[in-house]
Design an enzyme around this catalytic site. Structure first.
Site, PDB file in Angstrom:
ATOM      1  CE  LYS A   1       0.351 -17.696  -2.505  1.00  0.00           C
ATOM      2  NZ  LYS A   1      -0.514 -18.887  -2.367  1.00  0.00           N
TER       3      LYS A   1
ATOM      4  CG  ASP B   1     -12.824  -6.214   5.863  1.00  0.00           C
ATOM      5  OD1 ASP B   1     -12.485  -5.629   6.912  1.00  0.00           O
ATOM      6  OD2 ASP B   1     -13.273  -5.622   4.865  1.00  0.00           O
TER       7      ASP B   1
ATOM      8  CE1 TYR C   1      -3.182  -2.837   0.062  1.00  0.00           C
ATOM      9  CE2 TYR C   1      -3.944  -2.102   2.188  1.00  0.00           C
ATOM     10  CZ  TYR C   1      -4.051  -2.946   1.110  1.00  0.00           C
ATOM     11  OH  TYR C   1      -5.042  -3.895   1.086  1.00  0.00           O
TER      12      TYR C   1
ATOM     13  CG  ASP D   1      -2.978 -20.044  -0.246  1.00  0.00           C
ATOM     14  OD1 ASP D   1      -2.144 -19.792   0.632  1.00  0.00           O
ATOM     15  OD2 ASP D   1      -2.723 -20.775  -1.215  1.00  0.00           O
TER      16      ASP D   1
ATOM     17  CG  ASP E   1      -7.271  -4.035   3.813  1.00  0.00           C
ATOM     18  OD1 ASP E   1      -8.239  -3.916   4.578  1.00  0.00           O
ATOM     19  OD2 ASP E   1      -7.119  -3.341   2.794  1.00  0.00           O
TER      20      ASP E   1
END
Ligand code: NAD
Length: 353
Positions: free
Chosen positions: A186, A247, A141, A219, A243
């Protein structure tokens, strides 16, 4: 005690839940004999409308002088033109960077009475008590962005000190809880993740040998959060993965409206906000759930003002009111008559008194 709190209502339901939050803080101040002063400032779309700036200079200086910052939410359709050069979210990123808050802390605990509001089967929710810690000021970001007519790129970069300090926050928290830390990355694909994993291992071995460390690919983590959420204690991850996963984790609780967050840095002055956005679909109707904001004020009392008893009092008042069956529309069941934002806030304030 005396404290100055900058209040940034922002956009959409931000102002509605913010006023519930400050009323609860005021009720705490009255009950315990504290003096809180509030400095209300602009951010996001409200800042763009008034001053063409999503993070005006007055907001920045007020935050710098404060003991804590309480934020509603930013954004909405009015400012969502993807080609616009000034966007509400820039205000949020600038605020986090200016405050140096690098650790976003989101507790996800399921109240028994609200298990039915969750889309997840009740038996999977038993014992869910997770804290997700998201790195907030680095990664993709904030990396360099490029755009040509035919391509675009976003750089994901992490430095050693950024990984070390977030791992320390997470490991210290895990140590005070069930002693389990799950680091999400990852590493099978991304070099930045392999680096994240190496630094995490070194930091943990050197400083937190008593905390159990597990690595999980993002994942797999997305899957296990739904499949066996009760197995997680503290999760730590980089900005973008965090992020998305935070959620997802919030849905365990049934509504975005229930959950708080704290963003902390080196100084005592933290940033506190509910995890939800500006909810333009319900803005201005007085029906937003203020519980996430009110729970955020509890985190503010605890982490920035050191008022642990007051924080626990606010959290107990929320639990009591939910147990008593008071429900805003987002968490109401078929037989419930939903209350408004103000009625929910007043019920919690009444309980506090
Ligand atoms: P959102 O969280 O605003 O809303 C998602 C859904 O949850 C909506 O149906 C909404 O009505 C509901 N909801 C959210 N909070 C609620 C509450 N307190 N009570 C009852 N229902 C609630 O997410 P979105 O719709 O993806 O985003 C809307 C805007 O908010 C966008 O402009 C987005 O960029 C912005 N946003 C801001 C922040 C922030 O300020 N930190 C975070 C996320 C999204």
């Amino acid at each position: 005690m005396e404290a100055l709190i900058t209040v940034l209502p922002g956009d959409g339901i931000g102002p509605e839940v913010c006023s519930a939050g400050t009323e609860v803080l005021q009720a705490v101040a009255t009950k315990y004999g504290h003096r809180f002063e509030y400095s209300e400032q602009l951010i996001g779309g409200a800042g763009i409308d008034a001053e063409m700036d999503p993070f005006p200079a007055a907001t920045k200086s007020s935050c710098a002088e404060s003991d804590a910052v309480l934020l509603g939410a930013v954004g909405g359709p009015k400012w969502s033109d993807p080609n616009a050069t000034i966007r509400p979210e820039q205000g949020l990123l600038a605020l986090r960077a200016a405050m140096g808050v690098f650790a976003n802390i989101r507790p996800v605990k399921i109240l028994d009475e609200l298990a039915e509001a969750s889309p997840i089967k009740r038996d999977r929710l038993n014992g869910v008590d997770i804290v997700v810690i998201r790195e907030l000021t680095g990664g993709i970001y904030f990396g360099e962005k490029t755009r040509t007519k035919d391509s675009a790129s976003d750089l994901c970069i992490y430095h050693r000190h950024e990984v070390e300090r977030i791992v320390r926050v997470a490991a210290n928290l895990a140590r005070s809880r069930r002693g389990k830390l799950c680091s999400i990355d990852k590493a099978n694909v991304l070099e930045s993740s392999r680096f994240w994993r190496d630094v995490t291992v070194t930091t943990m071995e050197a400083e937190f040998a008593d905390v159990e460390l597990e690595h999980m690919l993002v994942d797999a983590a997305a899957m296990h959060l739904i499949n066996r959420p009760a197995d997680f204690d503290v999760m730590v991850t980089e900005n973008m993965f965090g992020d998305i996963l935070t959620d997802e984790a919030s849905m365990l609780a049934g509504s975005m409206g229930m959950l708080p967050s704290a963003s902390l840095g080196e100084s005592k002055c933290g940033l506190y906000e509910p995890i939800h956005g500006s909810a333009p679909d319900i803005a201005g109707r007085g029906i937003a759930n203020p519980c996430g904001m009110i729970a955020s004020t509890a985190l503010l009392l605890r982490h920035s003002l050191g008022l642990d008893d007051e924080a626990a009092d606010v959290e107990a008042a929320i639990r009591h009111v939910i147990s008593a069956g008071v429900r805003t529309a987002d968490i109401a069941g078929p037989g419930d008559s939903p209350v408004t934002t103000t009625e929910m806030a007043n019920a919690i304030i009444q309980q506090l008194r």
